[in-house]
Design a protein around this motif. Structure first.
Motif, PDB file in Angstrom:
ATOM      1  N   PHE A  37       0.853  -1.190   0.000  1.00  0.00           N
ATOM      2  CA  PHE A  37       0.000   0.000   0.000  1.00  0.00           C
ATOM      3  C   PHE A  37       0.889   1.240   0.000  1.00  0.00           C
ATOM      4  N   ASN A  38       0.733   2.125  -1.022  1.00  0.00           N
ATOM      5  CA  ASN A  38       1.652   3.258  -1.184  1.00  0.00           C
ATOM      6  C   ASN A  38       0.917   4.491  -1.732  1.00  0.00           C
ATOM      7  N   PRO A  39       0.580   5.457  -0.856  1.00  0.00           N
ATOM      8  CA  PRO A  39      -0.124   6.670  -1.315  1.00  0.00           C
ATOM      9  C   PRO A  39       0.707   7.548  -2.244  1.00  0.00           C
ATOM     10  N   SER A  40       2.030   7.312  -2.329  1.00  0.00           N
ATOM     11  CA  SER A  40       2.879   8.145  -3.179  1.00  0.00           C
ATOM     12  C   SER A  40       2.980   7.620  -4.602  1.00  0.00           C
ATOM     13  N   ASP A  41       2.502   6.418  -4.843  1.00  0.00           N
ATOM     14  CA  ASP A  41       2.588   5.794  -6.173  1.00  0.00           C
ATOM     15  C   ASP A  41       1.268   6.026  -6.907  1.00  0.00           C
ATOM     16  N   SER A  42       1.316   6.754  -8.005  1.00  0.00           N
ATOM     17  CA  SER A  42       0.085   7.103  -8.724  1.00  0.00           C
ATOM     18  C   SER A  42      -0.618   5.887  -9.309  1.00  0.00           C
ATOM     19  N   ASN A  43       0.061   4.741  -9.403  1.00  0.00           N
ATOM     20  CA  ASN A  43      -0.578   3.514  -9.894  1.00  0.00           C
ATOM     21  C   ASN A  43      -1.194   2.694  -8.775  1.00  0.00           C
ATOM     22  N   ASN A  44      -1.040   3.153  -7.525  1.00  0.00           N
ATOM     23  CA  ASN A  44      -1.434   2.391  -6.354  1.00  0.00           C
ATOM     24  C   ASN A  44      -2.779   2.868  -5.822  1.00  0.00           C
ATOM     25  N   ILE A  45      -3.513   1.958  -5.203  1.00  0.00           N
ATOM     26  CA  ILE A  45      -4.824   2.318  -4.657  1.00  0.00           C
ATOM     27  C   ILE A  45      -4.700   3.348  -3.527  1.00  0.00           C
ATOM     28  N   GLY A  46      -3.547   3.330  -2.845  1.00  0.00           N
ATOM     29  CA  GLY A  46      -3.323   4.322  -1.796  1.00  0.00           C
ATOM     30  C   GLY A  46      -3.302   5.746  -2.332  1.00  0.00           C
ATOM     31  N   TYR A  47      -2.773   5.925  -3.533  1.00  0.00           N
ATOM     32  CA  TYR A  47      -2.746   7.245  -4.155  1.00  0.00           C
ATOM     33  C   TYR A  47      -4.168   7.701  -4.491  1.00  0.00           C
ATOM     34  N   TYR A  48      -4.962   6.797  -5.049  1.00  0.00           N
ATOM     35  CA  TYR A  48      -6.353   7.131  -5.376  1.00  0.00           C
ATOM     36  C   TYR A  48      -7.118   7.549  -4.117  1.00  0.00           C
ATOM     37  N   LEU A  49      -6.971   6.773  -3.039  1.00  0.00           N
ATOM     38  CA  LEU A  49      -7.749   7.049  -1.836  1.00  0.00           C
ATOM     39  C   LEU A  49      -7.386   8.396  -1.214  1.00  0.00           C
ATOM     40  N   ASN A  50      -6.102   8.771  -1.244  1.00  0.00           N
ATOM     41  CA  ASN A  50      -5.662   9.989  -0.567  1.00  0.00           C
ATOM     42  C   ASN A  50      -5.602  11.201  -1.482  1.00  0.00           C
ATOM     43  N   ASN A  51      -6.075  11.075  -2.665  1.00  0.00           N
ATOM     44  CA  ASN A  51      -6.145  12.199  -3.583  1.00  0.00           C
ATOM     45  C   ASN A  51      -7.543  12.334  -4.158  1.00  0.00           C
ATOM     46  N   ILE A  52      -7.892  11.495  -5.078  1.00  0.00           N
ATOM     47  CA  ILE A  52      -9.183  11.621  -5.758  1.00  0.00           C
ATOM     48  C   ILE A  52     -10.344  11.400  -4.791  1.00  0.00           C
ATOM     49  N   PHE A  53     -10.289  10.284  -4.057  1.00  0.00           N
ATOM     50  CA  PHE A  53     -11.397  10.008  -3.136  1.00  0.00           C
ATOM     51  C   PHE A  53     -11.431  11.031  -1.995  1.00  0.00           C
ATOM     52  N   TYR A  54     -10.288  11.314  -1.421  1.00  0.00           N
ATOM     53  CA  TYR A  54     -10.217  12.269  -0.313  1.00  0.00           C
ATOM     54  C   TYR A  54     -10.790  13.618  -0.716  1.00  0.00           C
ATOM     55  N   ASN A  55     -10.425  14.108  -1.886  1.00  0.00           N
ATOM     56  CA  ASN A  55     -10.891  15.425  -2.328  1.00  0.00           C
ATOM     57  C   ASN A  55     -12.374  15.445  -2.665  1.00  0.00           C
ATOM     58  N   SER A  56     -12.978  14.270  -2.808  1.00  0.00           N
ATOM     59  CA  SER A  56     -14.421  14.217  -3.085  1.00  0.00           C
ATOM     60  C   SER A  56     -15.258  14.342  -1.815  1.00  0.00           C
ATOM     61  N   LEU A  57     -14.624  14.285  -0.646  1.00  0.00           N
ATOM     62  CA  LEU A  57     -15.346  14.315   0.627  1.00  0.00           C
ATOM     63  C   LEU A  57     -15.547  15.755   1.081  1.00  0.00           C
ATOM     64  N   SER A  58     -16.772  16.127   1.302  1.00  0.00           N
ATOM     65  CA  SER A  58     -17.084  17.508   1.679  1.00  0.00           C
ATOM     66  C   SER A  58     -16.635  17.836   3.100  1.00  0.00           C
ATOM     67  N   GLN A  59     -16.508  16.814   3.962  1.00  0.00           N
ATOM     68  CA  GLN A  59     -16.113  17.036   5.358  1.00  0.00           C
ATOM     69  C   GLN A  59     -14.702  16.510   5.634  1.00  0.00           C
ATOM     70  N   ARG A  60     -13.852  16.575   4.643  1.00  0.00           N
ATOM     71  CA  ARG A  60     -12.519  15.994   4.777  1.00  0.00           C
ATOM     72  C   ARG A  60     -11.688  16.647   5.886  1.00  0.00           C
ATOM     73  N   ASP A  61     -12.038  17.870   6.263  1.00  0.00           N
ATOM     74  CA  ASP A  61     -11.289  18.527   7.339  1.00  0.00           C
ATOM     75  C   ASP A  61     -11.524  17.851   8.687  1.00  0.00           C
ATOM     76  N   LEU A  62     -12.481  16.927   8.789  1.00  0.00           N
ATOM     77  CA  LEU A  62     -12.752  16.215  10.031  1.00  0.00           C
ATOM     78  C   LEU A  62     -12.004  14.895  10.118  1.00  0.00           C
ATOM     79  N   ILE A  63     -11.192  14.579   9.111  1.00  0.00           N
ATOM     80  CA  ILE A  63     -10.456  13.311   9.080  1.00  0.00           C
ATOM     81  C   ILE A  63      -9.117  13.487   9.781  1.00  0.00           C
ATOM     82  N   GLU A  64      -8.793  12.566  10.657  1.00  0.00           N
ATOM     83  CA  GLU A  64      -7.535  12.571  11.396  1.00  0.00           C
ATOM     84  C   GLU A  64      -6.445  11.867  10.577  1.00  0.00           C
ATOM     85  N   ASN A  65      -5.270  12.473  10.538  1.00  0.00           N
ATOM     86  CA  ASN A  65      -4.132  11.793   9.947  1.00  0.00           C
ATOM     87  C   ASN A  65      -3.783  10.580  10.810  1.00  0.00           C
ATOM     88  N   HIS A  66      -3.362   9.482  10.180  1.00  0.00           N
ATOM     89  CA  HIS A  66      -3.141   8.253  10.951  1.00  0.00           C
ATOM     90  C   HIS A  66      -1.941   7.487  10.389  1.00  0.00           C
TER      91      HIS A  66
END
Length: 427
Positions: A78-107
């Motif tokens: 799992f690698n959020p820095s790799d654009s081919n990885n599902i981690g990248y999708y979740l922390n960019n495209i999906f994350y930015n689609s959430l209207s309340q993303r400011d309520l998410i805790e870094n983990h």
């Protein structure tokens, strides 16, 4: 215990801000909701997996976000820095689609093999997937017969560099190559921040301090031709910081929380103004506008003109304030000034004087004042002595009353003076 107290304080803050909230909506701390509760976050349905000791809430998307490969390059980590990885999708495209993303805790997410041994360093990010160990720990929260589709975990398969664990449609565990995307769903997981509230329908509404109530019973009344006084009912929120004053929908001032009145000065006479106020709290969150209140300033009192004659100068002064004053002499404007005094040099004669106050398009004339400038100003005694002395020096050779009268053009004043015996020394 401290977490509970803090949550209660947030709840009490809401109830202070909305004393009638129970009639409209009830709220409760998110951290009080048990695992398995379905909540609404950013418009989507999520299931609570766990309530952590640090106050965060671990949740998972209740449905499939869509079929995707774990990694197009067939990498199992799992690698959020790799654009081919599902981690990248979740922390960019999906994350930015959430209207309340400011309520998410870094983990910091553990990446371990299914047996708990190390695979790679922990990954710090906002959004991830459930792990093999977590799914088995929370297994009873999921449907016993599965969700009906296959979905990825974040756990790599020990001994298989390209394979990743997943949850089968029936609810059991399986593995597959990371590049496979057909019928491989994604159920994001994330941690919500501590001290959040949920509505009575379990919708996450954040931990912000709610805006104050709209100020009530605003009343406006003209105090003078250039002044309006506002009064309103006091707000009672404990975090109230003050009020914002609006005239004609434009902010003009701010006052403290203890104020319930305001004087608006420097206004134009005979003008209607619309007022409103907002309350704001210590977090600088504003209420909606109060009721509108209107006030009309009265006409300006007309200036009062006074005038006196000093030699050939007419000295005028008057009362009042205006944008400009027109100075009118015998029906003709002779000047336009901003002050309240004016000197007019006049020839002998009668004069009708007037000033006109100008405020915007309005005109406020004074009552006319009549003055008269004399043709001859009676000299003082010192002046008379000079005239007599000079006349005596000049006219002495001519001799006699007649010569003196003729030399001074038969001035009645001189003749009278001579008759009175003032010039006896010359005869």
């Amino acid at each position: 215990m401290l977490r509970f107290i803090k949550s209660m304080l947030i709840l009490l803050g809401f109830l202070f801000a909305f004393p009638d909230a129970s009639l409209a909506v009830s709220v409760s701390p998110l951290h009080d909701k048990p695992p398995g509760t379905i909540i609404t976050f950013s418009g989507n349905q999520w299931m609570i997996l766990d309530q952590k000791d640090d106050g965060t809430t671990y949740i998972i998307l209740s449905s499939n976000d869509g079929d995707k490969a774990f990694d197009a390059d067939n990498t199992q980590l799992f690698n959020p820095s790799d654009s081919n990885n599902i981690g990248y999708y979740l922390n960019n495209i999906f994350y930015n689609s959430l209207s309340q993303r400011d309520l998410i805790e870094n983990h910091s997410w553990e990446i371990k093999y299914e047996n708990g041994s190390g695979s790679q360093a922990d990954v710090t990010c906002k959004i991830s997937l459930i792990s093999y160990a977590e799914y088995n720990a929370y297994r009873l929260l999921f449907p016993s017969d599965g969700s009906g589709y296959i979905w990825w975990t974040r756990t790599p398969r020990l001994g298989s560099p390209s394979r990743v664990w997943l949850v089968n449609a029936s609810g059991g565990m399986g593995i597959d190559n990371a590049y496979i995307y057909k019928s491989r769903g994604v159920r994001p997981t994330l941690y919500l921040k501590p001290d959040l509230l949920v509505s009575d329908t379990n919708e996450v509404i954040g931990n912000e301090i709610f805006p104050p109530l709209d100020p009530a019973n605003l009343v406006a009344g003209a105090n003078a031709h250039d002044q309006v006084r506002l009064t309103w009912q006091a707000n009672t929120e404990p975090d109230l910081a003050g009020y914002i004053i609006f005239r004609d929908y434009v902010e003009i001032d701010r006052v403290g929380a203890a104020e319930t009145s305001y004087i608006d000065s420097g206004l134009r006479p005979n003008t209607t103004y619309i007022y409103g106020i907002k309350a704001y709290n210590t977090s600088n969150i504003e209420s909606d506008m109060s009721n509108a209140a209107t006030a009309t300033t009265p006409h300006l009192p007309n200036p009062v003109l006074t005038a006196r004659v000093d030699g050939q100068m007419i000295k005028m002064s008057w009362t009042g304030a205006a944008d400009n004053f027109l100075v009118v002499v015998n029906g003709q404007q002779v000047d336009s000034i901003t002050g309240n005094r004016y000197d007019y040099k006049a020839q002998p004669g009668s004069y009708a004087l007037q000033v006109v106050a100008l405020i915007g398009a309005e005109q406020y004339p004074s009552e006319p004042v009549q003055v008269k400038v004399a043709a001859f100003i009676t000299p003082g005694s010192s002046m008379a002595g000079d005239v007599i002395n000079n006349a005596g020096l000049v006219l002495y050779p001519a001799g006699g009353l007649l010569a003196l009268a003729l030399a001074l053009k038969a001035s009645p004043w001189v003749v009278t003076t001579v008759k009175a015996g003032l010039f006896k020394k010359f005869f």
